[in-house]
Design an enzyme around this catalytic site. Sequence first.
Site, PDB file in Angstrom:
ATOM      1  N   THR A  71      99.963  -4.227 -13.744  1.00 29.22           N
ATOM      2  CA  THR A  71     100.358  -5.248 -12.786  1.00 29.22           C
ATOM      3  C   THR A  71     101.334  -4.664 -11.770  1.00 29.22           C
ATOM      4  O   THR A  71     101.558  -3.450 -11.736  1.00 29.22           O
ATOM      5  CB  THR A  71     100.899  -6.502 -13.534  1.00 29.22           C
ATOM      6  OG1 THR A  71     101.112  -7.537 -12.598  1.00 29.22           O
ATOM      7  CG2 THR A  71     102.183  -6.213 -14.288  1.00 29.22           C
ATOM      8  N   LYS A  75      99.103  -1.179  -9.372  1.00 34.74           N
ATOM      9  CA  LYS A  75      97.630  -1.268  -9.375  1.00 34.74           C
ATOM     10  C   LYS A  75      96.977  -0.156  -8.551  1.00 34.74           C
ATOM     11  O   LYS A  75      95.889   0.311  -8.893  1.00 34.74           O
ATOM     12  CB  LYS A  75      97.179  -2.640  -8.873  1.00 34.74           C
ATOM     13  CG  LYS A  75      97.509  -3.763  -9.859  1.00 34.74           C
ATOM     14  CD  LYS A  75      96.963  -5.100  -9.398  1.00 34.74           C
ATOM     15  CE  LYS A  75      97.368  -6.198 -10.373  1.00 34.74           C
ATOM     16  NZ  LYS A  75      96.843  -7.512 -10.002  1.00 34.74           N
ATOM     17  N   ASN A  96      93.372  -3.222 -12.313  1.00 31.22           N
ATOM     18  CA  ASN A  96      94.277  -3.981 -13.189  1.00 31.22           C
ATOM     19  C   ASN A  96      93.965  -3.749 -14.657  1.00 31.22           C
ATOM     20  O   ASN A  96      94.658  -4.271 -15.519  1.00 31.22           O
ATOM     21  CB  ASN A  96      94.220  -5.480 -12.865  1.00 31.22           C
ATOM     22  CG  ASN A  96      92.966  -6.133 -13.424  1.00 31.22           C
ATOM     23  OD1 ASN A  96      91.933  -5.488 -13.579  1.00 31.22           O
ATOM     24  ND2 ASN A  96      93.054  -7.420 -13.730  1.00 31.22           N
ATOM     25  N   ASP A 112      90.466  -8.880 -11.707  1.00 31.35           N
ATOM     26  CA  ASP A 112      91.147 -10.011 -11.053  1.00 31.35           C
ATOM     27  C   ASP A 112      90.154 -10.945 -10.354  1.00 31.35           C
ATOM     28  O   ASP A 112      90.231 -12.169 -10.491  1.00 31.35           O
ATOM     29  CB  ASP A 112      92.165  -9.512 -10.021  1.00 31.35           C
ATOM     30  CG  ASP A 112      93.483  -9.093 -10.655  1.00 31.35           C
ATOM     31  OD1 ASP A 112      93.791  -9.552 -11.771  1.00 31.35           O
ATOM     32  OD2 ASP A 112      94.206  -8.297 -10.021  1.00 31.35           O
ATOM     33  N   ARG A 162      98.470 -12.079   7.488  1.00 29.37           N
ATOM     34  CA  ARG A 162      99.590 -11.938   8.428  1.00 29.37           C
ATOM     35  C   ARG A 162      99.432 -10.647   9.234  1.00 29.37           C
ATOM     36  O   ARG A 162      99.557 -10.655  10.450  1.00 29.37           O
ATOM     37  CB  ARG A 162     100.895 -11.943   7.614  1.00 29.37           C
ATOM     38  CG  ARG A 162     102.145 -11.852   8.419  1.00 29.37           C
ATOM     39  CD  ARG A 162     103.345 -11.965   7.520  1.00 29.37           C
ATOM     40  NE  ARG A 162     103.414 -10.893   6.523  1.00 29.37           N
ATOM     41  CZ  ARG A 162     104.378 -10.764   5.637  1.00 29.37           C
ATOM     42  NH1 ARG A 162     105.378 -11.631   5.598  1.00 29.37           N
ATOM     43  NH2 ARG A 162     104.371  -9.765   4.761  1.00 29.37           N
ATOM     44  N   THR A 163      99.140  -9.552   8.553  1.00 30.07           N
ATOM     45  CA  THR A 163      98.877  -8.281   9.244  1.00 30.07           C
ATOM     46  C   THR A 163      97.356  -8.182   9.419  1.00 30.07           C
ATOM     47  O   THR A 163      96.631  -7.822   8.484  1.00 30.07           O
ATOM     48  CB  THR A 163      99.423  -7.094   8.415  1.00 30.07           C
ATOM     49  OG1 THR A 163     100.792  -7.357   8.100  1.00 30.07           O
ATOM     50  CG2 THR A 163      99.298  -5.788   9.182  1.00 30.07           C
ATOM     51  N   ALA A 165      95.259  -6.248  10.877  1.00 34.40           N
ATOM     52  CA  ALA A 165      94.545  -4.975  10.701  1.00 34.40           C
ATOM     53  C   ALA A 165      94.119  -4.783   9.241  1.00 34.40           C
ATOM     54  O   ALA A 165      93.059  -4.209   8.968  1.00 34.40           O
ATOM     55  CB  ALA A 165      95.424  -3.817  11.163  1.00 34.40           C
TER      56      ALA A 165
HETATM   57  P1  NAP Z   1     100.394  -7.644  -2.400  1.00 34.98           P
HETATM   58  O1  NAP Z   1      99.397  -6.557  -2.575  1.00 34.98           O
HETATM   59  O2  NAP Z   1     101.840  -7.312  -2.284  1.00 34.98           O
HETATM   60  O3  NAP Z   1      99.928  -8.470  -1.104  1.00 34.98           O
HETATM   61  C1  NAP Z   1     100.727  -9.496  -0.612  1.00 34.98           C
HETATM   62  C2  NAP Z   1      99.953 -10.292   0.445  1.00 34.98           C
HETATM   63  O4  NAP Z   1     100.740 -11.419   0.796  1.00 34.98           O
HETATM   64  C3  NAP Z   1      99.685  -9.522   1.732  1.00 34.98           C
HETATM   65  O5  NAP Z   1      98.450  -9.949   2.257  1.00 34.98           O
HETATM   66  C4  NAP Z   1     100.853  -9.986   2.616  1.00 34.98           C
HETATM   67  O6  NAP Z   1     100.591  -9.906   4.001  1.00 34.98           O
HETATM   68  C5  NAP Z   1     100.942 -11.433   2.225  1.00 34.98           C
HETATM   69  N1  NAP Z   1     102.254 -12.031   2.461  1.00 34.98           N
HETATM   70  C6  NAP Z   1     103.434 -11.694   1.896  1.00 34.98           C
HETATM   71  N2  NAP Z   1     104.396 -12.516   2.333  1.00 34.98           N
HETATM   72  C7  NAP Z   1     103.821 -13.392   3.203  1.00 34.98           C
HETATM   73  C8  NAP Z   1     104.298 -14.476   3.993  1.00 34.98           C
HETATM   74  N3  NAP Z   1     105.596 -14.820   3.955  1.00 34.98           N
HETATM   75  N4  NAP Z   1     103.439 -15.146   4.773  1.00 34.98           N
HETATM   76  C9  NAP Z   1     102.127 -14.799   4.801  1.00 34.98           C
HETATM   77  N5  NAP Z   1     101.601 -13.775   4.084  1.00 34.98           N
HETATM   78  C10 NAP Z   1     102.443 -13.084   3.290  1.00 34.98           C
HETATM   79  O7  NAP Z   1     100.314  -8.711  -3.604  1.00 34.98           O
HETATM   80  P2  NAP Z   1      99.026  -9.033  -4.507  1.00 34.98           P
HETATM   81  O8  NAP Z   1      99.014  -8.148  -5.685  1.00 34.98           O
HETATM   82  O9  NAP Z   1      97.843  -9.083  -3.621  1.00 34.98           O
HETATM   83  O10 NAP Z   1      99.394 -10.506  -5.064  1.00 34.98           O
HETATM   84  C11 NAP Z   1      99.304 -11.664  -4.222  1.00 34.98           C
HETATM   85  C12 NAP Z   1      99.572 -12.914  -5.050  1.00 34.98           C
HETATM   86  O11 NAP Z   1      98.553 -13.120  -6.026  1.00 34.98           O
HETATM   87  C13 NAP Z   1     100.883 -12.866  -5.816  1.00 34.98           C
HETATM   88  O12 NAP Z   1     101.483 -14.117  -5.702  1.00 34.98           O
HETATM   89  C14 NAP Z   1     100.446 -12.580  -7.235  1.00 34.98           C
HETATM   90  O13 NAP Z   1     101.384 -13.075  -8.178  1.00 34.98           O
HETATM   91  C15 NAP Z   1      99.134 -13.327  -7.300  1.00 34.98           C
HETATM   92  N6  NAP Z   1      98.202 -12.802  -8.336  1.00 34.98           N
HETATM   93  C16 NAP Z   1      97.809 -13.656  -9.335  1.00 34.98           C
HETATM   94  C17 NAP Z   1      96.906 -13.205 -10.300  1.00 34.98           C
HETATM   95  C18 NAP Z   1      96.466 -14.137 -11.398  1.00 34.98           C
HETATM   96  O14 NAP Z   1      95.848 -13.668 -12.369  1.00 34.98           O
HETATM   97  N7  NAP Z   1      96.717 -15.429 -11.310  1.00 34.98           N
HETATM   98  C19 NAP Z   1      96.407 -11.903 -10.256  1.00 34.98           C
HETATM   99  C20 NAP Z   1      96.819 -11.066  -9.217  1.00 34.98           C
HETATM  100  C21 NAP Z   1      97.729 -11.529  -8.262  1.00 34.98           C
HETATM  101  P3  NAP Z   1     100.879  -8.542   4.824  1.00 34.98           P
HETATM  102  O15 NAP Z   1      99.695  -7.669   4.616  1.00 34.98           O
HETATM  103  O16 NAP Z   1     101.026  -9.019   6.228  1.00 34.98           O
HETATM  104  O17 NAP Z   1     102.151  -7.959   4.275  1.00 34.98           O
END
Ligand code: NAP
Length: 288
Positions: A71, A75, A96, A112, A162-163, A165
Amino acid sequence: MAQARNTMSLPDRYCVMGNPIAHSRSPRIHTLFAQLTGQALVYEAELVALDGFDAALRQLVQTGTRGMNVTVPFKLDAARLADSRSDRVLRAGAANTLVVDADGRVHADNTDGLGLVADIVRNAGVALAGQRVLLLGAGGAAAGALAPLIAQAPALLVVCNRTHAKAQELVAQHADLVEGSATQLLALKAGALEGPFDVVINATASSLQGAAIPVAGHLLRPGALAYDMMYGPAAQPFLQWAAQHGAQGRDGLGMLVEQAAEAFALWRGVRPPSQPVLAQLRSELDAH
Ligand code: NAP
């Protein structure tokens, strides 16, 4: 990565690697799966130093650990360091789940997105085929979700991040999967979105940060499914937003349980029953 495996006749050992890790519900979920399937195994949480994933993985493989969940924030490291990768990992660039074979070789997978789709289609009873789907975010979770979502044959699948690209890059990496199909796959900026959407999936970390919901509520069709991958208190603002706009809200607890069930099946060759475990986790979450 190949190392000699310790062959003492102890229960097989699995773990989840992350930082932080104390909050992880994976040990609880896999312990329940083991009980329900009669599998002899132990599953523990491993706190890994932020610069120590490589060394920790080697150590775990050397001491006989049979599989790992991975996690935040490891990853991408897990995908990079494995000896082999599933197609899902190659596309998402993130893993994962790691499966260690008898020779200590590590295979990376990403469950996932499979967990997300199972929770939407099977548990929530919402079909994705022919639907208009909006995926918010382009991080690791969104990347893992894209191929399994495409496999459901939605009419439209829009990635909005948000980004911008990063959304464009993700769509480009998956473009061949929709060639010749009835699915339209697009990366759009928030201002260019045109609703209504039947399903909106929040795969951003905005809930965690208490930030505003990243899209306008009028994009939701009345009765749409609004899904936040987060669960617990952090998911509440998104679920309230969904209710305010006449949508059906759902948090990511079912995704968590279903991605774990996929990992368990990869490791043990046995599919655990996810419904009783989801019900148990839900009651434990509600009690806190
Ligand atoms: P990550 O790789 O860090 O990606 C974060 C994403 O969120 C990026 O697209 C980022 O945009 C966007 N973001 C961050 N802050 C933001 C804001 N204030 N407004 C709009 N967009 C924002 O994280 P991840 O691993 O993909 O995880 C994302 C979410 O899924 C987390 O909450 C995590 O806990 C959840 N999750 C849940 C499970 C489950 O089994 N339930 C499994 C995996 C993940 P930018 O590219 O612009 O930075």
